[in-house]
Scaffold this motif. Structure first.
Motif, PDB file in Angstrom:
ATOM      1  N   GLN A   1       0.791  -1.230   0.000  1.00 49.29           N
ATOM      2  CA  GLN A   1       0.000   0.000   0.000  1.00 49.29           C
ATOM      3  C   GLN A   1       0.817   1.270   0.000  1.00 49.29           C
ATOM      4  OE1 GLN A   1      -3.368   0.580   2.325  1.00 49.29           O
ATOM      5  NE2 GLN A   1      -4.076  -1.507   2.192  1.00 49.29           N
ATOM      6  N   SER A   2       1.845   1.294   0.814  1.00 51.35           N
ATOM      7  CA  SER A   2       2.678   2.491   0.784  1.00 51.35           C
ATOM      8  C   SER A   2       4.129   2.052   0.932  1.00 51.35           C
ATOM      9  CB  SER A   2       2.285   3.463   1.887  1.00 51.35           C
ATOM     10  OG  SER A   2       2.369   2.824   3.124  1.00 51.35           O
ATOM     11  N   PRO A   3       5.022   2.833   0.382  1.00 56.57           N
ATOM     12  CA  PRO A   3       6.407   2.382   0.306  1.00 56.57           C
ATOM     13  C   PRO A   3       7.176   2.517   1.621  1.00 56.57           C
ATOM     14  CG  PRO A   3       6.175   4.529  -0.718  1.00 56.57           C
ATOM     15  CD  PRO A   3       4.801   4.108  -0.309  1.00 56.57           C
ATOM     16  N   PHE A   4       8.266   1.784   1.701  1.00 55.96           N
ATOM     17  CA  PHE A   4       9.232   1.919   2.789  1.00 55.96           C
ATOM     18  C   PHE A   4      10.488   2.562   2.213  1.00 55.96           C
ATOM     19  CE2 PHE A   4       6.557  -1.627   3.974  1.00 55.96           C
ATOM     20  CZ  PHE A   4       6.355  -1.441   5.327  1.00 55.96           C
ATOM     21  N   PHE A   5      11.216   3.264   3.061  1.00 60.57           N
ATOM     22  CA  PHE A   5      12.385   3.979   2.570  1.00 60.57           C
ATOM     23  C   PHE A   5      13.636   3.629   3.352  1.00 60.57           C
ATOM     24  CE2 PHE A   5       8.622   6.731   2.234  1.00 60.57           C
ATOM     25  CZ  PHE A   5       8.539   6.827   0.860  1.00 60.57           C
TER      26      PHE A   5
ATOM     27  N   LYS B   1      11.555  10.601   1.038  1.00 57.68           N
ATOM     28  CA  LYS B   1      10.357  10.853   1.833  1.00 57.68           C
ATOM     29  C   LYS B   1       9.089  10.351   1.141  1.00 57.68           C
ATOM     30  CE  LYS B   1      12.316  12.530   5.316  1.00 57.68           C
ATOM     31  NZ  LYS B   1      12.313  11.757   6.527  1.00 57.68           N
ATOM     32  N   SER B   2       9.040  10.508  -0.168  1.00 60.99           N
ATOM     33  CA  SER B   2       7.898   9.935  -0.869  1.00 60.99           C
ATOM     34  C   SER B   2       8.217   9.859  -2.350  1.00 60.99           C
ATOM     35  CB  SER B   2       6.630  10.761  -0.626  1.00 60.99           C
ATOM     36  OG  SER B   2       6.670  11.960  -1.352  1.00 60.99           O
TER      37      SER B   2
ATOM     38  N   TYR C   1      10.791  12.613  -3.802  1.00 63.88           N
ATOM     39  CA  TYR C   1      11.000  13.686  -2.839  1.00 63.88           C
ATOM     40  C   TYR C   1      11.945  13.188  -1.759  1.00 63.88           C
ATOM     41  CZ  TYR C   1       6.811  15.267  -5.163  1.00 63.88           C
ATOM     42  OH  TYR C   1       5.904  15.634  -6.111  1.00 63.88           O
TER      43      TYR C   1
END
Lengths: 128, 788
Positions: free
Chosen positions: B571-575, B592-593, B720
């Motif tokens: 669903q949403s990324p990891f960094f 960050k995104s 970003y």
């Protein structure tokens, strides 16, 4: 009582008093939007985010806004100087720190709590 | 089932052994039996641990723990790390190390006539740990955890490890931390044993090396945690005053304080009561730390997420905390008559006086961390509304305290035990002060204007210069006798690094598209390409972004990582940050995104929405509803047709139409079926279906427009990131390593030195060589401090 004990106690007392005073000025309490708006203080608010038209990330300006609901279901638009925090979209609970400037809650910090209760998910997949 | 039974047996056996040990003073032959039982306890703990490890390695997902924290996709190293990924496993790891240390502590205490006193208390601690394991049982079956799951269910795969934890740090940092926690048990039990034995002098010689050992291991573990946060988690710094970080720092600070005050007692015979108190506090902090991080009490105030463990666990943790907290002090009250004697005052010009004052300041800093970390609890109890403190609070307080401690350290460097003749030493101190002052003035002109920061520069350099001179003039000295110099040198280097990092770090926000150049913080950054990595792992999609940094003369490459994982359903990324390491500074890129934009004209519509068509002013498009009729009829292999029913509105005339696209289930790709719009020469495509999982009715459709026949351009990716410089971060790492190495060496020295002190000796043997000091003046360890 020897004088050096008295001096020692006095110093310890001064230290504790300053520490407590400093703690109460440096600490940021957890409240709701209503209190935050009335007091104008820097506070922390626990709640959840809504994915509606207020949810926006303006990349060029690096500003993120969203609508948030606190524990009493009071709404406010939160503005954050930064990008969408990690795991923001799946976080069941978020904590924002900041204060109101007119009608917008200006957040200096957003904490996202990762969903840790996958248990319910297991139940779902089992009952299907 | 077997595991659960064994944990109960462990609890029973520990309690039984404790009783046996305490009775062994009265009963002949009991000691040997108790010893045998301890070996059984240790063996049982190893067996339970092996059983747990076996469950993980054999993918026995019928165990709730194994299902929750591991999966078939994990590499062997990560699979082994999932042993302690959850609370249950980490308690077991702690128990494992405690059991292991018990074997060493047993033979160590036996040689020093302390066996039954020490081990009696030690096994009580093991009993507490067993109790926690009963509350947080790693052998719980999945159907015991979820009442609606049928007994005997074996899930085909586990949930897997949180991807954030999935790197080599996970296999190093937590075990070292628990190793340190377990090591702290030994001095605590020695203090209790000493009170039981009514022996208030020699125990500090016996416990001191253990404190050094614990401070070494715990310090190293904390440092690795900081390095992990910096290198992989992308928190930007090495320390954030987070409650979890603080709670591991507290026992360490107390252990460091104890090392100093125990040393003072060793040299002078003073501080007897203080040493008991500090030793108790150091272990109370270990338990308190566990309480803070495992009870869920700080759930709202930390970036670490905590599961609510339930009331039973909470109650057990709280009772263990209370018992451990009061037991030592109750014991001291029982022995108060013995402890009242031996009062002494240190001469103001003695080393012991300066060290004691320094330790008071260290304890004050510990109190700052304690109150800051506990503030959500304290404020919750006393004012009703919870509040927490900023990291600014810690910085504000620890900075002046650090200045004072370093200044005292610098003075203490030239002082000697018992009495210092300052008329001989003040010259040396003056030279150091002038050198440090000159350096501070240089830093003032380099841009440090804050008064306290300059004071810290002054004091750190005083200590650094002193020690460098010392290392040069004493380079032939045995390394084990250098321990405390190395530690103090390390702490000053560390603080200097932390200060320079805070004062000279630059940071900026950057937005990258492929091949664009960003000029921030004095460098040019260019996002060149991205590459998929770990392709063989099917549970993730992981990319490294290749960013070139133009640093004038040289060019370097930084590779931050962005990945999606099945763990959160992609669903949403990891960094993960990318770091360009340098001797003087690192360049740190923390993603960050990431966003994907269709550069072609597009509109996003929800049900009922309408919008003007870009480029076609008199046209409007309205989404009436989604057409899902094909989904039901779809087979698994063939692409599904997704439809949207829309209205074209031209000059208030409506024309209904259906726009569809093909959705390929296996690849996840959407292929639009382009449809011409009237006679405009443009065509429209249904590009993306944005699903709202909660309310499917709120889902949205993205439409694109292009000239008929024109090829759609590729998606544009925007990255970003926060970019910052980390000047002198290497001083931080080097400093902490030196601190840790110094503690180890000093511990080694204490260990070697106390050998001649045997069972009979209750005082420091007169022949024992004195603590090495720079001074050449004759020293004595005899008790000649002025009496009260």
């Amino acid at each position: 009582m020897k004088p050096r004990y008295i001096i020692g106690f006095a110093l310890a007392l001064v230290f504790i008093v300053i520490a407590i005073f400093s703690l109460s000025t440096d600490s940021v309490s957890y409240t709701g939007f209503a209190y935050a708006k009335n007091s104008g203080k820097v506070v922390q608010i626990i709640g959840s985010s809504a994915k509606d038209d207020a949810y926006k990330y303006m990349a060029a300006a690096n500003i993120f806004t969203f609508r948030m609901k606190d524990s009493t279901n009071t709404n406010a638009i939160v503005k954050y100087n930064g990008s969408v925090p990690n795991n923001f979209d799946i976080a069941p609970m978020i904590v924002v720190k900041g204060k109101f400037v007119r009608d917008t809650f200006m957040a200096s910090d957003i904490l996202t709590k990762c969903p840790s209760k996958y248990e319910s998910k297991f139940e779902q997949s089992k009952s299907n | 089932m077997l595991g659960t039974i064994l944990i109960f047996i462990l609890l029973g056996l520990s309690v039984y052994t404790a009783v046996a040990y305490f009775l062994s003073s009265k009963h002949e032959g009991m000691l040997k039996k108790s010893r045998g039982m301890y070996y059984a306890i240790a063996g049982l703990i190893f067996f339970i641990s092996a059983l747990h490890m076996g469950n993980i390695l054999s993918h026995s997902f019928e165990y709730h723990y194994v299902w929750s924290y591991s999966s078939r996709e994990l590499s062997p190293l990560m699979l082994m790390s999932s042993f302690y990924a959850g609370q249950e496993g980490s308690f077991l790891l702690w128990t494992f190390f405690t059991g292991l240390f018990g074997l060493f502590a047993l033979s160590y205490a036996k040689k020093r006539d302390y066996e039954w006193q020490l081990m009696g208390f030690y096994v009580i601690i093991i009993a507490f740990l067993a109790l926690m394991l009963i509350a947080k049982n790693p052998f719980q079956f999945i159907w015991e955890a979820f009442p609606n799951v049928k007994e005997g269910t074996i899930p085909p795969n586990g949930r897997g490890l949180n991807p954030v934890l999935e790197n080599y740090w996970m296999s190093i940092h937590p075990p070292i931390l628990f190793f340190g926690f377990a090591a702290m048990t030994v001095p605590f039990c020695f203090a209790l044993a000493a009170l039981l034995k009514r022996e208030y002098k020699n125990w500090i010689n016996i416990a001191l090396p253990w404190f050094n050992f614990a401070a070494t291991v715990l310090g190293f573990g904390i440092m690795l945690g900081g390095f992990w946060a910096y290198e992989t988690l992308g928190w930007g710094g090495f320390w954030g005053w987070d409650p979890v970080e603080n709670s591991s720092l507290l026992p360490w600070m107390a252990a460091v304080a104890a090392i100093h005050t125990l040393l003072v007692q060793k040299k002078t015979g003073g501080l007897i009561k203080t040493n008991f108190v500090i030793t108790f506090v150091s272990y109370i902090f270990v338990i308190y730390s566990t309480f803070l991080t495992r009870s869920g009490i700080l759930g709202d105030t930390s970036v670490h997420s905590f599961a609510e463990p339930g009331n039973f666990v909470y109650a057990i943790l709280l009772s263990v905390l209370i018992i451990v907290s009061i037991s030592g002090f109750v014991f001291m009250i029982i022995r108060r008559k013995d402890l009242i004697t031996d009062k002494m005052n240190f001469a103001i010009n003695s080393k012991e006086f300066i060290i004691t004052i320094g330790t008071i300041f260290l304890l004050a800093a510990t109190a700052v961390v304690f109150f800051g970390t506990s503030w959500p609890i304290i404020s919750g109890i006393f004012s009703g509304t919870k509040s927490s403190v900023d990291s600014a609070f810690y910085n504000k307080w620890t900075l002046p305290l650090a200045v004072v401690m370093l200044a005292l350290n610098s003075i203490s460097f030239y002082s000697i035990w018992n009495k210092t003749d300052w008329s001989q030493k003040s010259g040396k101190l003056l030279v150091i002060a002038i050198t440090a002052l000159i350096i501070s003035i240089i830093f003032f002109f380099l841009g440090i204007k804050d008064f306290f920061h300059l004071l810290l520069i002054f004091t750190t350099f005083a200590v650094i210069v002193q020690n460098i001179i010392f290392f040069i003039t004493n380079r032939t000295r045995s390394i084990t006798r250098m321990g405390h110099y190395i530690s103090h040198f390390g702490i000053s280097i560390f603080l200097l690094g932390a200060l320079l990092l805070a004062d000279f770090s630059e940071s900026s926000h950057a937005t990258f598209t492929k091949n664009s150049v960003q000029s921030v913080i004095g460098h040019n950054f260019k996002y060149v390409d991205k590459q998929q990595i770990e392709i063989e792992k099917k549970d993730r999609e992981k990319y490294k972004y290749i960013i070139k940094i133009d640093e004038g003369a040289k060019e370097s490459i930084v590779e931050p990582i962005i990945y999606w994982s099945m763990y959160n359903d992609m669903q949403s990324p990891f960094f993960e940050p990318g770091i360009s390491r340098g001797f003087f500074k690192d360049i740190y890129i923390s993603p960050k995104s990431v966003e994907y934009n269709d550069p072609s004209k597009s509109v996003t519509l929800g049900k009922g929405d309408s919008a003007a068509l870009p480029g076609l002013q008199n046209f409007k498009l309205q989404l009436i509803r989604f057409d899902m009729s094909h989904i039901m009829a779809a087979s698994d292999s063939a692409p599904i047709t997704l439809g949207t029913i829309v209205n074209f509105i031209r000059d208030s005339q409506l024309k209904e139409d259906t726009i569809t696209s093909q959705f390929d289930m296996s690849s996840g790709a959407i292929i639009p079926i382009w449809k011409p719009i009237d006679t405009t020469g443009y065509e429209i495509g249904f590009m993306k279906f944005v699903i709202d999982k909660e309310t499917i009715g709120n889902s949205k459709a993205i439409f694109s427009f292009r000239k008929i026949g024109e090829k759609a351009p590729e998606q544009v990716e925007t990255l970003y990131a926060d970019i910052s410089t980390k000047p002198m971060i290497n001083l931080v790492w080097f400093g902490v390593l030196a601190i840790v190495a110094g503690f180890f060496l000093a511990g080694l020295k204490h260990m070697i030195r106390q050998k001649p002190v045997t069972v009979q000796a209750h005082e420091v043997a007169p022949g024992t060589p004195a603590e090495p000091t720079v001074a050449t003046a004759k020293e004595s360890v005899s008790d000649s401090s002025e009496e009260e």
